[in-house]
Structures are given as structure tokens and as C-alpha cells.
Design a protein around this motif. Structure first.
Motif, PDB file in Angstrom:
ATOM      1  N   TYR A 186       4.430 -15.280 -20.118  1.00 47.76           N
ATOM      2  CA  TYR A 186       5.048 -14.429 -19.146  1.00 47.76           C
ATOM      3  C   TYR A 186       4.203 -13.264 -19.213  1.00 47.76           C
ATOM      4  O   TYR A 186       3.798 -12.658 -20.173  1.00 47.76           O
ATOM      5  CB  TYR A 186       6.508 -14.067 -19.639  1.00 47.76           C
ATOM      6  CG  TYR A 186       7.397 -15.071 -19.531  1.00 47.76           C
ATOM      7  CD1 TYR A 186       8.018 -15.558 -18.514  1.00 47.76           C
ATOM      8  CD2 TYR A 186       7.569 -15.984 -20.925  1.00 47.76           C
ATOM      9  CE1 TYR A 186       9.051 -16.811 -18.582  1.00 47.76           C
ATOM     10  CE2 TYR A 186       8.394 -17.052 -20.913  1.00 47.76           C
ATOM     11  CZ  TYR A 186       9.164 -17.630 -20.103  1.00 47.76           C
ATOM     12  OH  TYR A 186       9.913 -18.362 -19.940  1.00 47.76           O
ATOM     13  N   GLN A 187       4.424 -12.413 -17.700  1.00 48.17           N
ATOM     14  CA  GLN A 187       3.837 -11.145 -17.464  1.00 48.17           C
ATOM     15  C   GLN A 187       5.188 -10.297 -17.517  1.00 48.17           C
ATOM     16  O   GLN A 187       5.810 -10.456 -16.433  1.00 48.17           O
ATOM     17  CB  GLN A 187       2.907 -11.066 -16.499  1.00 48.17           C
ATOM     18  CG  GLN A 187       2.470  -9.639 -16.064  1.00 48.17           C
ATOM     19  CD  GLN A 187       2.024  -9.627 -14.777  1.00 48.17           C
ATOM     20  OE1 GLN A 187       1.473 -10.488 -14.285  1.00 48.17           O
ATOM     21  NE2 GLN A 187       1.986  -8.349 -14.098  1.00 48.17           N
ATOM     22  N   VAL A 188       5.597  -9.646 -18.440  1.00 48.09           N
ATOM     23  CA  VAL A 188       6.938  -9.165 -18.511  1.00 48.09           C
ATOM     24  C   VAL A 188       6.768  -7.888 -17.635  1.00 48.09           C
ATOM     25  O   VAL A 188       5.862  -7.077 -17.463  1.00 48.09           O
ATOM     26  CB  VAL A 188       7.435  -8.686 -20.070  1.00 48.09           C
ATOM     27  CG1 VAL A 188       8.634  -7.805 -19.994  1.00 48.09           C
ATOM     28  CG2 VAL A 188       7.576  -9.770 -20.883  1.00 48.09           C
ATOM     29  N   LEU A 189       7.745  -7.750 -16.763  1.00 55.00           N
ATOM     30  CA  LEU A 189       8.223  -6.607 -15.784  1.00 55.00           C
ATOM     31  C   LEU A 189       9.323  -5.714 -16.407  1.00 55.00           C
ATOM     32  O   LEU A 189      10.133  -6.365 -16.939  1.00 55.00           O
ATOM     33  CB  LEU A 189       8.191  -7.019 -14.334  1.00 55.00           C
ATOM     34  CG  LEU A 189       7.352  -8.076 -13.714  1.00 55.00           C
ATOM     35  CD1 LEU A 189       7.761  -8.924 -12.662  1.00 55.00           C
ATOM     36  CD2 LEU A 189       6.040  -7.416 -13.624  1.00 55.00           C
ATOM     37  N   LYS A 190       9.186  -4.505 -15.736  1.00 51.79           N
ATOM     38  CA  LYS A 190      10.548  -3.573 -16.099  1.00 51.79           C
ATOM     39  C   LYS A 190      11.613  -4.177 -15.428  1.00 51.79           C
ATOM     40  O   LYS A 190      11.586  -4.408 -14.276  1.00 51.79           O
ATOM     41  CB  LYS A 190       9.911  -2.292 -15.681  1.00 51.79           C
ATOM     42  CG  LYS A 190      11.226  -1.294 -16.282  1.00 51.79           C
ATOM     43  CD  LYS A 190      10.559   0.169 -15.710  1.00 51.79           C
ATOM     44  CE  LYS A 190      11.356   1.150 -16.336  1.00 51.79           C
ATOM     45  NZ  LYS A 190      12.921   1.243 -16.197  1.00 51.79           N
ATOM     46  N   PRO A 191      12.978  -4.336 -16.119  1.00 55.43           N
ATOM     47  CA  PRO A 191      14.011  -4.826 -15.662  1.00 55.43           C
ATOM     48  C   PRO A 191      14.874  -3.765 -15.027  1.00 55.43           C
ATOM     49  O   PRO A 191      14.725  -2.716 -15.576  1.00 55.43           O
ATOM     50  CB  PRO A 191      14.797  -5.680 -16.709  1.00 55.43           C
ATOM     51  CG  PRO A 191      14.254  -5.007 -17.853  1.00 55.43           C
ATOM     52  CD  PRO A 191      12.891  -4.420 -17.746  1.00 55.43           C
ATOM     53  N   ILE A 192      15.715  -4.006 -14.011  1.00 54.52           N
ATOM     54  CA  ILE A 192      16.716  -2.928 -13.819  1.00 54.52           C
ATOM     55  C   ILE A 192      17.981  -3.636 -13.940  1.00 54.52           C
ATOM     56  O   ILE A 192      18.258  -4.840 -13.501  1.00 54.52           O
ATOM     57  CB  ILE A 192      16.552  -2.429 -12.203  1.00 54.52           C
ATOM     58  CG1 ILE A 192      16.442  -3.542 -11.263  1.00 54.52           C
ATOM     59  CG2 ILE A 192      15.683  -1.503 -12.306  1.00 54.52           C
ATOM     60  CD1 ILE A 192      16.284  -3.128  -9.746  1.00 54.52           C
ATOM     61  N   PHE A 193      19.011  -2.944 -14.146  1.00 55.59           N
ATOM     62  CA  PHE A 193      20.395  -3.617 -14.394  1.00 55.59           C
ATOM     63  C   PHE A 193      21.729  -2.707 -13.743  1.00 55.59           C
ATOM     64  O   PHE A 193      22.603  -3.545 -13.705  1.00 55.59           O
ATOM     65  CB  PHE A 193      20.761  -3.303 -16.078  1.00 55.59           C
ATOM     66  CG  PHE A 193      19.730  -4.140 -16.723  1.00 55.59           C
ATOM     67  CD1 PHE A 193      19.464  -5.663 -16.615  1.00 55.59           C
ATOM     68  CD2 PHE A 193      18.978  -3.632 -17.592  1.00 55.59           C
ATOM     69  CE1 PHE A 193      18.564  -6.273 -17.299  1.00 55.59           C
ATOM     70  CE2 PHE A 193      17.897  -4.307 -18.424  1.00 55.59           C
ATOM     71  CZ  PHE A 193      17.841  -5.642 -18.117  1.00 55.59           C
ATOM     72  N   THR A 194      21.567  -1.851 -13.088  1.00 49.54           N
ATOM     73  CA  THR A 194      22.677  -1.163 -12.633  1.00 49.54           C
ATOM     74  C   THR A 194      22.211  -0.865 -11.292  1.00 49.54           C
ATOM     75  O   THR A 194      21.067  -0.738 -10.691  1.00 49.54           O
ATOM     76  CB  THR A 194      23.021   0.324 -13.189  1.00 49.54           C
ATOM     77  OG1 THR A 194      21.963   1.139 -12.927  1.00 49.54           O
ATOM     78  CG2 THR A 194      23.367  -0.042 -14.875  1.00 49.54           C
TER      79      THR A 194
END
Lengths: 959, 293
Positions: free
Chosen positions: A294-302
């Protein structure tokens, strides 16, 4: 190894493996009523059996530990098709609904009555402490025990089960055994898992450990070479077809923003690969061998993170429109990373995926600015709801196979016809190649309106030609299923000093998570099932839905309304406080009544202009008055101790009955050769009693006992089209279609009888127990003879009634829920002392089932309000992937005084005056309890769940 | 199948100990199985060997005498405990604790030995036994030893049991003829819930009926292991328990015994405020429940 034991009175010797649980052994021996809802967590109780006269969870015992023991399973209770007293009492009390653990409960209650013939309420509660039900709220379980005792002692029931309605009708509005109650409570074959044949393959998923990442490398070669592996499906070999999971009317008001597998994963638990193998063990072994990078990306949750400038973009693919494409689309799509895929809108939803906006909608009536200017007081408040899981006892499951060169899908679904359409799209085949059979559904609540497992399983079977079973684990239910959208709802409200509202504005910001299924319609419902309660001339709303990397959202009973209702009704109470008017007076001053033109509906259509209709039957005021009387509104109650304060609150509620102008139901009713009837209804009974409603409609119109009417429903080969069981449409749409079919058949029966009897139609009537009677001659023609003569060589053929129901008329259910809570000012604990659910469901066709659904919906929404919460860590990993940690209400959480009350109103459009019943009942608890907490301790709790911690913090007791 | 493993049913303690030693980390000792098999379903802890000690004679039964006190076989179920007439009468605080464990089905299978050996800080059976001054009878290949329960836990889910040792019985001395006991479980929900806080209290008073002469307090989910609140206990000795202010003054000491931190289930400050509030409250409940002969 061998186990010798006695099962249901028979000595057996069984060969087992050490790792086999007792449940596995019993199921292999054919005792499939010993079910599994919790993967051996020891919580939900579907796996309850009696071992050596003690109830235990069969999942938590090894088969080997049963050596020498005496075992009883639920299927031992019914003898040769005869139900036991307890089983019958459970049906009669109305608690056999989705019924996945009804057999286990019957066994437990039977055991209880053997040991304690006259148990106290507390004892019943304790014995049921390890049984989880979502749909009926436990209250009538006590009644079932009571009924069983009465029948045992005197051969009849003394207690009233439910109030009955409409004296002139024989079946509608009466307590009658649910038509599928026997098979469900006895534990006979009912559910998808009961249809699986020997030799079926197992499919499992490999899921993403990351919330937001590109899949950069996929290597399945080693896994594919493993023993027993049939197929592995990934982004590399799945069809390049975009679709979406929501089973909604076509064209859908949701974007096609996913393929079966994608090169980008968008939540922890997102699908990466499906592994099909001969056995589950082989599938699991192969899963270990799949190499993924995987190439991890910044997640968003809200919503806030999704809105922020420069936020990571969750769905950053090529935007396409099937109709109404906006200008400048080429520029918009320039330079898109192909791994992002596509987002295809069937029609525009005011989306802007580059800013994470999946959908938006706006609307207004009157002049809101003027309304606020005219107000004496204006307040603005923001309310936050959390992510809630539907938790059906039967997890998502599907069994697919090829038969007659066609794809057969045994499904636990609310939408068999949408399911067929979506699977056809995914597989790239025509609908005539697919046969969807809706089996009994062990709990849906909206989560089975989405095509979450049938898409992959259907495709896998289509390409491999192998029969495949897929079943979510309980953890997968929590991380990869649909949930309530978390929403942030801001309400701005203006009122005059006397409490008259002058303007209302709702700003709904919803979090749809990784995909856009229901992204417009759920948040819209937060407005469309709340604002029309108010007669305020100036109202406006803005709805915006954002993508994020939380676990997927979707439909859940209430469908947005519970969050809108929480915000709007709490704000109304806050306004009452601000202007110094009693909240009940405030409500009465501002609610709609019969005849009020619902102009607001024009802007609340689902992606198109809605139809303005007047309020029809409306029991809102009656519900408010009766609830206020019951709870002693305005009366101060004595606290149970120094640290406790008592408060009362209420909320007005409404829902709809299906989607006028969008939903469609059809049905046919056939006169059999012996004068009995067969109903083919497209409707999907998901445990709620819709089949019973259909049968009652036919019995009522054709004057035959319910035993003479059988029904097949929700089968795409053998029943006619129906949009499905969602949006509270079952009774109103599917019920009306059956009613129309029955009326159509009645006409044909009369016409045929007139010919056979040589009489005029106007002299003929139908009468019980199933015959045509001539008022003129006194002649009688039985249905049996009529049908026989119509079908014997010279007759005119089989009589079939057809019904198709569409409408622009709304049958809106109304109600009010009242709560009395005790709040501990030192610990912040909240006890729900009283909860009264009062609802106008028009004519409750199945009153006992209606009451139980009100209890169930009220209790689950009490759970949602007070403790249920899907919690993620900072990386998006779910910390609550089981029942215990997530926290659902069990018997111990019942309000001390819990009442469901049916307000009698007759509706002009519903079948026999019926409106919907259960969805609406999820809308009241949050605002009623929030208002009661405020009444008790003076603070407003503006976010779910109302934890002791929040209450103390709000009270300034902790910082 | 929940897992592949070899299943062993030792007939004696020595055999059980030998198996446990032989298989070490690859084996697990199981009685009722309500904890272990639940974990196996999740695929969490996978073992090659399951050593089922449920039917070993020495681990069975509840024995009691005035002089010897109570002896609980490790394989005794929670249900057996909650139904036992002497335990109900003389060791009520233990009944209060085990009754909050899971559901009927869990209490019918789960054992007190399993509750102790799983060593969860939240275990509802442990706190009451701690304040009742219970001891653990441990059998190993080298013989038997007895360890006070309060010294049994060595770290998160860790115990003093050596590679070749199993818990055989739990012994509980006969409590004073007159004592007060209480178990208070604080959770988000009333049942089927992991305690956010579990407080057990045992107290005795002098002949005046109010001066504290013995005080034992155990805290669950307040530290990595179940603990005794010894500083708070010491505070109460000699104090007038009928004086509410005196009882509540212990809230200033309790955080010296335990200081729970943030977790996703509750904020540390909230948990600390609860401890300060609920320990004195449970002491008051126990004082109110003072039994007299």
C-alpha cells in the motif's frame, strides 16, 4: 475423536475434531436452529442450548466437552409440527419478528417455566439477560411468559395482547398469528444459511488495514496455487464496472463510485480481495499468502476534516454524469490519477468531489430572513450524532449458485429487485439470467437495503459456476457494513415571545464515509421528516454530505430522521426555555394539523421536485395530550435519592409511508383449483409481518379465513416487481398493491360467478367462509366449485387478480415520545424511568406486531442516545468491533416503565387506513431524553451518546 | 472449527501440570471455556494444545465449615456460587460480584478459577474475593503452595502461576459474624458489560456499631491488575463509619491507591472523579448492609 451424548432424548455417538464447538456438531447433526449471531462472543444468545439442564452458549463449549451429557436444542420443542405452548405464546405476543434467535429464546423460556412455573418479572429478565434482540424491545417477552402460564393453567389467554381496531373488519386490526411465525419460532428452515447445499464453496474477504491508501502491488500467484482455491478476485481482475450498493429506485440518487475492488482503499476494512475456496480453512490459508503493498494516504474522519481547505480527497476520480452533466467537466477531470477510479452520477446531486462533497441540496419556503427579523428571540445550536451500527442478529449472508444456466441468489435482503438490477450490472448480464430469492431476513433495519455481499458472491459464482456461501463475521458487520451517517446539524430558530416560530433554518452536514450510497437521501430525510412537523411559514435548509474514511454508512431505520429530529426537537425545547414558554405549549403552538398544506415538501423531493400535499390523518395532538397525561407533564417527581434529579421530556415525531411518486408495488392473487388463494407479492417481509398484512388484506376482501390464503413474496422469478422494504413502504405500498390485487380478483370472481350462476353481478356478494351468494335467488356458489368449473376444459381459465400501486398521496404517521429520566448529579448516570411511545399508525393491521416494533425501535434509539457508539482510533481502526464493546441494549436496559400506545386514526390512503409504524419510532428517544436531562439538571447535551462524562462536563463537575 | 489443536483431558492434577509444563506457550489450560473459546473464535490466541481441567476431582465442589471457611474448586461455576446457600448468607459480596458476570449462559459455564486466571483487571469475581481475603491453592509438579489472592497477579493478565502450576482451589476464611460487604460495578450499561470500575468493600465495626475495625477495599479496572486500596483502607481504620463526612473524606486519599488513565471508553479525569465518589459510596453501602447475628 468420538463424543457420546444424548440429544433431545436420543443417544448418539458422533465423530468430531477437537476444535469443533458444540454448535458445529449440533448443526452438522441437523439442529440448525442453534444459530450464531456473535461469532462465539457469548453475547447474543442465538446459540443457546440446554446441557445437563443448564442453559449455555453452544459456541463456547467444545463438542468434546459434551461427552456424557444430556443436550436439548430448540428444534425439540415442536412435536411433529405442533408448537409448544411457549412457542405459540411467543407468536401470539408478537415477538416472533425477524426471529433469528426466537428458537433459542423459546428454549430458554421453556426451561425457565420448567424450573420456575410462575417466575417474577425480575427472574424473566435475568434468564433473558443473554438474549439480544433488536426488533421487539423485550417488553412483550414478559407478556409471552404470562400468556404461556395462562394457557398452561387454564387452556386460554386471560391477558390482553394488544388493543384491536375496526370492529367491522375480521382480520385487519386484529391480533392474529403471524403467517410465518410457526416456521420461525420452531426453527425450521428459513434463512439463507439453511439453503446451502453440500459441496458449496466458501468465500472470504481480505480487507484493508489502512483507512486511506493506494494498492500499489497485488500478488495472488502463491495464494491461487494453494489447495482448494477456486478463484481470487481483486482490483486486477474484477469487472471495470462502477456501481453503488444502495438498493434505491432507478435512476439512483447516489453516485456510482466503486467497483467490486478498487485500486484505492477508503476505509479500514475496505475490500482488497475475495478468496473462493472449497473450504473455509483453505480460503483462510490462501488469504495469508496474498501479498499486498500500500501507499498510505492521510485519512480524514470528520466533516470538519473533510471541509478543511487542502483536505485529502477521498473520491478523487473522474466525475461523470449519465444526465445533466455540468459545464467544464473536462477541466474538472484533468490530471486525475487513474487509481482513483470514477464517480458517476445518474443525475446531478450538486456534488464537488474535489472538495469531498458527495451531494448537496437546498430549499426553502417563505422568507427566512424576514422571519428572523420578526423574531423576538433567535437561537442557533449545533447537534452532533455519532456512528451507529444496525447490528442485525443474522449478519449479511448470501448463497449463490448456478441453476438452469442462470445465477440464483439466495439473499437476506430488503430489496430483491434492486439486488437483481445491481448484480446484473456488476456481472454484465441481463436480469433474465438472475433469480433472486429473498429468504427470511434475520434482521435488516436498513442495512440489508444495500447490496453489500451479493455483488461479489454473485460475480464469483457467475465466473466460476460454483455454488458459494459468503457470510460476514460480526467484526465485518461493524467495520464494513452500513451504519448511521454521523451528522452535524445546526438549527437556527426564531420565535416570538409567545412561542410562535417565525423562522427555522437547518444546516445538515453529513458524513457518508468512503462511498456515496444514500448520500443525498439520508441527510435530506433529516429535514424532510422533521420540518413538515412545523407550521412555520419561513423555513430553509441546506444539506451537504462529505466523503471521509470512516466505515461505510447507509440506510438505518429512521434514515436520517433520528438525527434531524434530535436537532430540531431539542432546539425547539431550547427555544421554549429561551422565550420562557412551557415546551409542551411551544410544541402545540407550532405543529401542523390535518389540512395544513405542506409547501415545504416541494423542495424535499429526492433529487427532483416533490409533491405538495395537505396533512392527512394526523394523531399528533392526541399523542401529545395523551403522553402528557400519562407522564404527568408539569408534575415534579420525587427523586430516588439525594444525588438524583428527575426530569421529563418529549418529542414530536413523524416519518413517511414509502416514497410517493417514486415507489412502486405490484402483486397478483390467484384462485387455486380448490377455492383457496395464493398471493404473489413483490414486497419483502423482513420479519415485520408484511406477509401477514398481505394475507389479511386478501382474507378481508375475499371473505376467507387466513388459513386459506398462502403467500410467496420477494422472489424475482415468481412474484411481480416491488421496490422493496425501505422508507417504511411495506404496509402502504406492498399492502395497497395486494389490496388492489384482491379487489381485482373479487371483481373477476363475481363476474365469473355471474356467468356460472346465470345471475347479474349486482345481485352477488362474497361472504365467509369463501363463497358467492346471490341476494336475489339465495343461491350459493363456493369458490371451490367456481374455480373448478372455470378450469375444466370448457371454462374461461384461472382467475388472477392483479394490483399495481403508485401514488402521490402521503400517508404520514405521527406521534410523540415521552421520557422521564433520573440523572445522578455526581456520577452523571442517566436512568430512563419511564418511556412512553405514542403513535398514530392509522389502522394498525397487526396491532401486536406494531406494539413490539415500537418497543424495539424505541429501545434501540434509547441505546443510540445513551451508550451505543462506533469508536475509531486515530488511524480509523474500529475499537468496538463486537457487541460488548460497542454496547447494545439488553433486557437490563429496559426503562422501568415502558409503554407503547397506538393512537387511533383512520387514514384515507393506506390499506384499510394503515400507515407505517416502526421507522418513525426511532426518531423520538434522542430529543425526548435530551430534553428530560435538561429538565432534570439544566444542561443541554448536544451530542450522542449522552454519556455520564458529557453530562458532568456540561454541568461543570469535571473540566 | 475454531482452531486446530490437540485436546487433552488430564485425569489428575499432576497430569495437568505435566501437560502444562510440556506445552508451555503453545498450550492453554481451560475449565469452562467462556473466556478462552471466545478468544479463539476471534482468532486471537491460538494454541496447539487445550488442556481441559474441568473434570479433575480436586477442582470440583464447594466446601464449607465454620472453622475451615470456604473452599471453592477452581472449576466451580459462577452459577454454583450464586446459588449456594452458605455463600449467599455468609459471603454475599461474592454473590454480588459473580452475578454481574455476563449472562445466565456465561455463568453456567464460566468458572471462578477461569475468572481469576484470565486475570482481567475488570473481572467481577476477583474484587469480592480480594476483600474476603481469599487465597489460592496452587498445585505444581513440586507440590502444593498457597498464595494470597492479592499477591496472585503480577502484571497485566499475568499471574504467579509457574509453567507447571495450576490453580486448584480458592479458599476464603470465615468472615466475622458481623460485617458489611458490597460490590459496585459501574458500566455504561447494566449487564453484559465490562466494568468501567468495580469496587468491592468488606468492613467490620467495633462493638459500638460504627467504629471501623477492619476495612478491605478492592478496585477493578483502576490499574493494570485488580488491586487492594491499602492507603484508603488504612484511613478508615478507627473512623466513625456512621459519619457521612468522615466516610467521604477518603476521596482525597483514593487516588494515591489508584489513578486510572485515559482510555477510549472513558477519560481519565472522569474515571478518577468516579473513584473518589464511588469508593466512599460503596463503603456506605457496605456499612448499611452490616450483617448482625
Amino acid at each position: 475423536m468420538n463424543v457420546r451424548c444424548t440429544i433431545n432424548g436420543k443417544s448418539v455417538s458422533v465423530s468430531v475434531e477437537p476444535g469443533d464447538t458444540l454448535r458445529m456438531m449440533l448443526v452438522r447433526l441437523g439442529h440448525f436452529s442453534v444459530r450464531d449471531s456473535d461469532d462465539g462472543e457469548g453475547f447474543a444468545g442465538s446459540d443457546t442450548v440446554i446441557v445437563d439442564d443448564r442453559p449455555v452458549y453452544a459456541n463456547l463449549m467444545l463438542a468434546l466437552q459434551a461427552e456424557g451429557s444430556v443436550i436439548r436444542t430448540p428444534d425439540s420443542l415442536a412435536q411433529g409440527g405442533r408448537l409448544s405452548v411457549v412457542q405459540q405464546a411467543m407468536i401470539d405476543a408478537g415477538i416472533v419478528q425477524s426471529a433469528y434467535n426466537a428458537p433459542a429464546t423459546a428454549l430458554l423460556l421453556t426451561w425457565l417455566l420448567e424450573h420456575d412455573p410462575d417466575p417474577s418479572r425480575e427472574t424473566v429478565k435475568d434468564v433473558l439477560s443473554g438474549i439480544f434482540v433488536r426488533d421487539t424491545g423485550y417488553e412483550h417477552y414478559f407478556l409471552a411468559v404470562q400468556l404461556a402460564r395462562e394457557y398452561r393453567d387454564s387452556g386460554r389467554y386471560a391477558s390482553e395482547i394488544a388493543p384491536q381496531f375496526r370492529d367491522h373488519l375480521s382480520y385487519v386490526g386484529k391480533v392474529k398469528p403471524k403467517v410465518d411465525g410457526r416456521q420461525l419460532v420452531a426453527g425450521w428452515k428459513s434463512f439463507v444459511e439453511d439453503r446451502v447445499e453440500p459441496g458449496a464453496c466458501t468465500m472470504i474477504m481480505l480487507r484493508s488495514p489502512h483507512a486511506h491508501a493506494y494498492v500499489t502491488k497485488l500478488d495472488t500467484a502463491e495464494a491461487e496455487a494453494m489447495p482448494g482455491v477456486i478463484a481470487i478476485i481483486t482490483a486486477a481482475n474484477c469487472p471495470d464496472v462502477f456501481y453503488m450498493s444502495a438498493g434505491q429506485g432507478n435512476p439512483e440518487p447516489s453516485p456510482y463510485d466503486r467497483r467490486l475492488f478498487n485500486w484505492k482503499v477508503r476505509h479500514v476494512g475496505d475490500r482488497v480481495a475475495a478468496i473462493v475456496a472449497e473450504t473455509e480453512e483453505q480460503a483462510k490459508a490462501a488469504r495469508e499468502k496474498i501479498k499486498v503493498e500500500y501507499q498510505v494516504l492521510k485519512p480524514i474522519f470528520t466533516v470538519e476534516e473533510a471541509m478543511a481547505p487542502g483536505a485529502p480527497v477521498v473520491q478523487n476520480g473522474v466525475a461523470e454524469y449519465l444526465s445533466g452533466a455540468p459545464d467544464g467537466l473536462d477541466a474538472y477531470n484533468k490530471g486525475v490519477d487513474p487509481r482513483e477510479g470514477k464517480v458517476i452520477y445518474p443525475f446531478p446531486l450538486h456534488a464537488d468531489i474535489r472538495r469531498n462533497v458527495a451531494a448537496a441540496a437546498h430549499g426553502a419556503i417563505g422568507d427566512v430572513a424576514q422571519g428572523f427579523a420578526d423574531a423576538d428571540v433567535v437561537i442557533e445550536r449545533t447537534y452532533q450524532s455519532s456512528q451507529i451500527q444496525c447490528t442485525p442478529l443474522e449478519p449479511h449472508i448470501v448463497y449463490t449458485k448456478i441453476d438452469n444456466d442462470r445465477l440464483v441468489v439466495h439473499a437476506s435482503t430488503q430489496v430483491p429487485f434492486h439486488l437483481r438490477r445491481i448484480v446484473a450490472r456488476v456481472c454484465g448480464i441481463d436480469e433474465n439470467k438472475i433469480h433472486v430469492i429473498k429468504e427470511k431476513v434475520g434482521g435488516g433495519y436498513g442495512s440489508k437495503q444495500d447490496i453489500l455481499v451479493e455483488d461479489v458472491a454473485g460475480y464469483a459464482t457467475w465466473i466460476t459456476r460454483r455454488p458459494i456461501l459468503y457470510r460476514n463475521t460480526r467484526e465485518e458487520e461493524f467495520i464494513a457494513n452500513s451504519t448511521r451517517h454521523p451528522m452535524r446539524v445546526t438549527v437556527k430558530m426564531g420565535a416570538r415571545k409567545d412561542g410562535t416560530l417565525t423562522a427555522v433554518y437547518m444546516d445538515v452536514r453529513a458524513n457518508t464515509g468512503p462511498y456515496g450510497n444514500h448520500c443525498l437521501t439520508v441527510p435530506m430525510n433529516a429535514c424532510s421528516k422533521t420540518l413538515p412537523l412545523l407550521n412555520c411559514p419561513n423555513m430553509k435548509f441546506d444539506v451537504t454530505t462529505y466523503y471521509s474514511n470512516i466505515p461505510p454508512t447507509g440506510a438505518y431505520q429512521g434514515y436520517g430522521a433520528p438525527k434531524g429530529s434530535y436537532a430540531l426537537m431539542t432546539c425547539l425545547a431550547e427555544m421554549a426555555e429561551a422565550v420562557g414558554v412551557d415546551p409542551l405549549e411551544m410544541a402545540k403552538k407550532n405543529h401542523v394539523e390535518r389540512g395544513f398544506m405542506l409547501e415545504i415538501l416541494k423542495s424535499l423531493g429526492e433529487g427532483r421536485e416533490g409533491t405538495v400535499v395537505p396533512v392527512g390523518s394526523c394523531g399528533l395532538r392526541k399523542a401529545l395530550d395523551e403522553g402528557a397525561r400519562m407522564i404527568g407533564w408539569g408534575k415534579k417527581e420525587k427523586a430516588p435519592g439525594n444525588d438524583w434529579r428527575i426530569g421529563k421530556g418529549f418529542a414530536m415525531i413523524q416519518q413517511g409511508s414509502g416514497l410517493p411518486g417514486l415507489d412502486h408495488a405490484t402483486c397478483d392473487v390467484v384462485l387455486n383449483t380448490d377455492g383457496t388463494f395464493m398471493v404473489h407479492s413483490g414486497g419483502s417481509d423482513i420479519g415485520t409481518g408484511l406477509d401477514t398484512i398481505s394475507v389479511k388484506c386478501v382474507s378481508e376482501v375475499l371473505c376467507v379465513p387466513m388459513e386459506k390464503v398462502s403467500i410467496l413474496s420477494g422472489d424475482t422469478d415468481n412474484t411481480l416487481f416491488d421496490t422493496g422494504a425501505y422508507a417504511s413502504s411495506g404496509t402502504y405500498f406492498s399492502g395497497n398493491a395486494t389490496l388492489k390485487a384482491a379487489e381485482n380478483l373479487k371483481e373477476k370472481v363475481l363476474a365469473e360467478a355471474a356467468l356460472q350462476m346465470g345471475e347479474k353481478v349486482e345481485h352477488l356478494v362474497l361472504r365467509a367462509p369463501g363463497e358467492v351468494f346471490s341476494n336475489k335467488t339465495g343461491n350459493v356458489l363456493s369458490y371451490a366449485k367456481l374455480s373448478h368449473d372455470a378450469l375444466t376444459g370448457v371454462g374461461r381459465g384461472q382467475l388472477v387478480g392483479y394490483g399495481s400501486f403508485v401514488t402521490n398521496n402521503a400517508a404520514i404517521p405521527y406521534g410523540a415520545h415521552f421520557a422521564q429520566v433520573a440523572v445522578n448529579v455526581r456520577t452523571g448516570e442517566v436512568k430512563v424511568q419511564k418511556f412512553y411511545a405514542l403513535q398514530d399508525a392509522g389502522t394498525p393491521i397487526n396491532p401486536e406486531l406494531a406494539l413490539c416494533q415500537m418497543y424495539g425501535a424505541a429501545l434501540k434509539s434509547i441505546g443510540h442516545s445513551l451508550y451505543e457508539d462506533l469508536v475509531l482510533d486515530k488511524d480509523g481502526v474500529c475499537l468496538t468491533p463486537d457487541f460488548t464493546r460497542y454496547g447494545v441494549p439488553m433486557t437490563s436496559e429496559l426503562p422501568e416503565d415502558f409503554k407503547a400506545v397506538l393512537i387511533d386514526e383512520d387514514d384515507e390512503y393506506g390499506p384499510f387506513g394503515a400507515k407505517s409504524i416502526s421507522e418513525i419510532a426511532t426518531n423520538g428517544a434522542a430529543p425526548a431524553i435530551a430534553n428530560a436531562i435538561h429538565d432534570a439538571v439544566g444542561v443541554w447535551i448536544r451530542s450522542w451518546p449522552f454519556t455520564p462524562e458529557k453530562i458532568l462536563r456540561q454541568m461543570g463537575k469535571i473540566s | 472449527m475454531i482452531a486446530r489443536f490437540d485436546y487433552h483431558v488430564p485425569a489428575s492434577l499432576d497430569e495437568a501440570c505435566a501437560l502444562k509444563k510440556e506445552y508451555g506457550n503453545t498450550g492453554i489450560v481451560v475449565a469452562g471455556g467462556s473466556d478462552v473459546y471466545a478468544k479463539m473464535h476471534l482468532g486471537d490466541h491460538l494454541y496447539d494444545h487445550v488442556i481441559d481441567i474441568k473434570k479433575i476431582e480436586d477442582m470440583q465442589g464447594i466446601r464449607w465449615s465454620e472453622t475451615e471457611g470456604l473452599s471453592l474448586g477452581a472449576a466451580v461455576t459462577h452459577h454454583e456460587i450464586e446459588r449456594h446457600p452458605v455463600i449467599k448468607e455468609r459471603y454475599d459480596v461474592l454473590v454480588q460480584g459473580v452475578r454481574t458476570i455476563g449472562s445466565l449462559q456465561v455463568r453456567n459455564r464460566g468458572t471462578i478459577g477461569g475468572n481469576i486466571c484470565t486475570a482481567a483487571p475488570s473481572a467481577d469475581g476477583i474484587g469480592p474475593l480480594l476483600v474476603l481475603d481469599a487465597s489460592c491453592v496452587i498445585h505444581g509438579l513440586g507440590g502444593e503452595r498457597t498464595v494470597p489472592l492479592k499477591d496472585f497477579f503480577t502484571g497485566p493478565k499475568q499471574t504467579v502461576l509457574a509453567d507447571d502450576e495450576v490453580l486448584v482451589r480458592v479458599t476464603v476464611p470465615t468472615p466475622a459474624p458481623s460485617y458489611g460487604g458490597a460490590y459496585f460495578k459501574y458500566g455504561r450499561r447494566n449487564a453484559m458489560e465490562i466494568a468501567l470500575l468495580g469496587i468491592s468493600v468488606y468492613l467490620e465495626v467495633a462493638d459500638d456499631g460504627k467504629t471501623c475495625s477492619a476495612m478491605r477495599i478492592a478496585l477493578g479496572t483502576s490499574a493494570p491488575i485488580p488491586i487492594r486500596a491499602q492507603k484508603t483502607e488504612a484511613y478508615y481504620i478507627g473512623k466513625d463509619l456512621s459519619d457521612r463526612q468522615v466516610v467521604e473524606a477518603a476521596s482525597s486519599i483514593i487516588l494515591e491507591d489508584a489513578s486510572p488513565r485515559n482510555s477510549w471508553r472513558a477519560d481519565g479525569e472522569f474515571r478518577r472523579s468516579l473513584l473518589k465518589l464511588l469508593v466512599p459510596r460503596t463503603v456506605r453501602t457496605a456499612y448499611g448492609a452490616l450483617t448482625r447475628e
